[in-house]
Design an enzyme around this catalytic site. Structure first.
Site, mmCIF file in Angstrom:
data_model
loop_
_atom_site.group_PDB
_atom_site.id
_atom_site.type_symbol
_atom_site.label_atom_id
_atom_site.label_comp_id
_atom_site.label_asym_id
_atom_site.label_seq_id
_atom_site.Cartn_x
_atom_site.Cartn_y
_atom_site.Cartn_z
ATOM 1 N N ASN A 57 -6.933 6.218 -1.698
ATOM 2 C CA ASN A 57 -5.798 5.222 -1.380
ATOM 3 C C ASN A 57 -6.178 3.985 -2.401
ATOM 4 O O ASN A 57 -7.258 3.474 -2.055
ATOM 5 C CB ASN A 57 -6.055 4.846 0.144
ATOM 6 N N GLU A 70 0.966 -1.174 -0.035
ATOM 7 C CA GLU A 70 0.044 -0.032 0.039
ATOM 8 C C GLU A 70 0.817 1.284 -0.008
ATOM 9 O O GLU A 70 2.021 1.166 0.733
ATOM 10 C CB GLU A 70 -0.850 -0.075 1.288
ATOM 11 N N LYS A 125 -9.379 2.036 -1.694
ATOM 12 C CA LYS A 125 -9.657 1.549 -0.585
ATOM 13 C C LYS A 125 -11.057 2.083 0.124
ATOM 14 O O LYS A 125 -11.324 3.185 0.149
ATOM 15 C CB LYS A 125 -8.453 2.103 0.566
ATOM 16 N N GLU A 182 -6.139 8.950 7.687
ATOM 17 C CA GLU A 182 -6.857 8.251 6.261
ATOM 18 C C GLU A 182 -8.063 8.851 6.058
ATOM 19 O O GLU A 182 -8.575 9.338 5.035
ATOM 20 C CB GLU A 182 -6.833 6.899 6.165
ATOM 21 N N ASN A 216 0.165 -1.099 5.602
ATOM 22 C CA ASN A 216 1.203 -0.458 6.334
ATOM 23 C C ASN A 216 0.330 -0.449 7.860
ATOM 24 O O ASN A 216 -0.555 0.208 8.323
ATOM 25 C CB ASN A 216 1.170 1.237 6.014
ATOM 26 N N CYS A 274 -4.967 -3.217 3.107
ATOM 27 C CA CYS A 274 -4.762 -2.891 4.385
ATOM 28 C C CYS A 274 -5.857 -3.080 5.371
ATOM 29 O O CYS A 274 -6.326 -4.293 5.682
ATOM 30 C CB CYS A 274 -4.060 -1.509 4.744
HETATM 31 N N1 ING Z 1 -3.393 0.454 8.667
HETATM 32 C C1 ING Z 1 -3.786 -0.331 9.717
HETATM 33 C C2 ING Z 1 -4.441 -1.664 9.482
HETATM 34 O O1 ING Z 1 -5.421 -1.986 9.327
HETATM 35 C C3 ING Z 1 -5.251 -0.224 11.796
HETATM 36 C C4 ING Z 1 -4.881 0.554 10.554
HETATM 37 C C5 ING Z 1 -4.300 -1.046 12.568
HETATM 38 C C6 ING Z 1 -6.541 -0.369 12.186
HETATM 39 C C7 ING Z 1 -4.640 -1.751 13.576
HETATM 40 C C8 ING Z 1 -6.998 -1.294 13.218
HETATM 41 C C9 ING Z 1 -6.028 -1.648 14.050
HETATM 42 O O2 ING Z 1 -3.457 -2.500 9.231
HETATM 43 C C10 ING Z 1 -3.945 0.796 7.568
HETATM 44 N N2 ING Z 1 -3.264 1.504 6.771
HETATM 45 O O3 ING Z 1 -4.997 0.494 7.346
#
Ligand code: ING
Length: 302
Positions: free
Chosen positions: A116, A53, A133, A152, A203, A178
């Site tokens: 995204n 991503e 996304k 985001e 990420n 993601c």
């Molecule tokens: N990053 C994270 C992901 O889903 C996240 C955001 C992390 C949401 C942990 C919930 C818990 O891996 C992206 N870029 O979506």
């Protein structure tokens, strides 16, 4: 024994994990890294290489960027463009397909829209698929006291293309990005369209400022989401990280290639640029769809 109508089809897929992309790096050095990984994949006779991503830039939603010009500098206003053309040219020369994530600036009826995005590019370097996304994590405004942001929801609009699949290299391929992987409907939407393979980049910070008590499970939840999505839809899943400490944020790696059985057949072990690959037997997708989930059949299964 009734044989499935499809012959065993194989597609060799590489996951091209990236280490950190720092602000000072700039696109030319990042493109050089992507080219090196693409060449390594081609030298191993891979058909397709999957990049993470937002693979051209640092994960800038971790920062509160107030200057609009600086924010737009992270977006691509056309694809391909002069900054990334070398990647398309090399892919055509090597006859390898690829998917890659990037920040898309689209002009819709004269209105700027920010997504995204990820694209699927075939072996003749034609863009045959695009996904924007849908599930956007994070916040619409900076959060006080957080060591880093996830903005985001502030920088991007929710994707407006739905979940799509595209036929190429003898497979039906879909994409998500993601945070989408945490929502079962993402993989289900692709599975319901008969996707053999789902590609995604991520990420993912090790630390979640909103829920630090879950930090020790970050890698488990990453694998759980993708393995469940693979098994419950009889699909191969290729999840590719931007890993390592990027502008002060430690992100997980563990980029993985996951079989329709739910087994992880290959995983990155570093937090840097690293290539893994696997010859994915699409007949396995057929078997799980027909013998476990009887997709499209009115016969009951045990
Ligand atoms: N990053 C994270 C992901 O889903 C996240 C955001 C992390 C949401 C942990 C919930 C818990 O891996 C992206 N870029 O979506």
């Amino acid at each position: 024994m009734k044989m499935s109508g499809k012959v065993n089809r194989k597609i060799k897929i590489a996951a091209a994990q990236l280490g950190p992309i720092n602000k000072v790096d700039g696109r030319p050095s990042t493109i050089r890294r992507l080219l090196e990984l693409m060449r390594e994949a081609a030298s191993s006779s891979c058909d397709l290489v999957v990049f993470p991503e937002l693979a051209f830039t640092p994960f800038f939603p971790h920062w509160n960027i107030e200057d609009e010009g600086e924010l737009e500098s992270y977006f691509e206003s056309e694809m391909p463009n002069q900054n990334v053309q070398a990647l398309f040219d090399e892919a055509r020369k090597l006859e390898i397909g690829f998917s890659i994530g990037y920040a898309e600036l689209a002009i819709d009826d004269g209105i700027k829209k920010y997504f995204n995005t990820s694209i699927l590019v075939d072996k003749s370097s034609g863009i045959i698929g695009k996904y924007r996304k849908i599930h956007l994590p994070g916040f619409r405004s900076p959060q006080k006291g957080h060591p880093f942001q996830n903005l985001e929801k502030m920088y991007f609009e929710p994707g407006n293309l739905g979940f799509g699949t595209w036929e190429t290299m003898g497979a039906k391929i879909g994409m998500c990005i993601c945070y989408d992987r945490r929502w079962p409907e993402s993989f289900r939407s692709l599975g319901a369209q008969g996707a053999d393979i789902a590609l995604l980049g991520y990420n993912t910070p090790m630390h979640n400022p909103l829920f630090p008590e879950s930090d020790h499970l970050t890698c488990f939840h990453n694998a759980l989401s993708m393995q469940a999505g693979a098994y419950q839809n009889g699909m191969w899943v290729v999840g590719v990280a931007k890993a390592g400490c990027e502008e002060g944020v430690m992100q997980i790696g563990q980029s993985s290639i996951i079989a329709p059985s739910g087994e992880i057949v290959s995983m990155c072990t570093s937090l840097e640029d690293e290539l893994i690959y696997h010859s994915c037997d699409l007949g396995l997708s057929d078997s799980y769809k027909s013998k476990i989930f009887a997709v499209g059949s009115d016969e009951s299964r045990m």
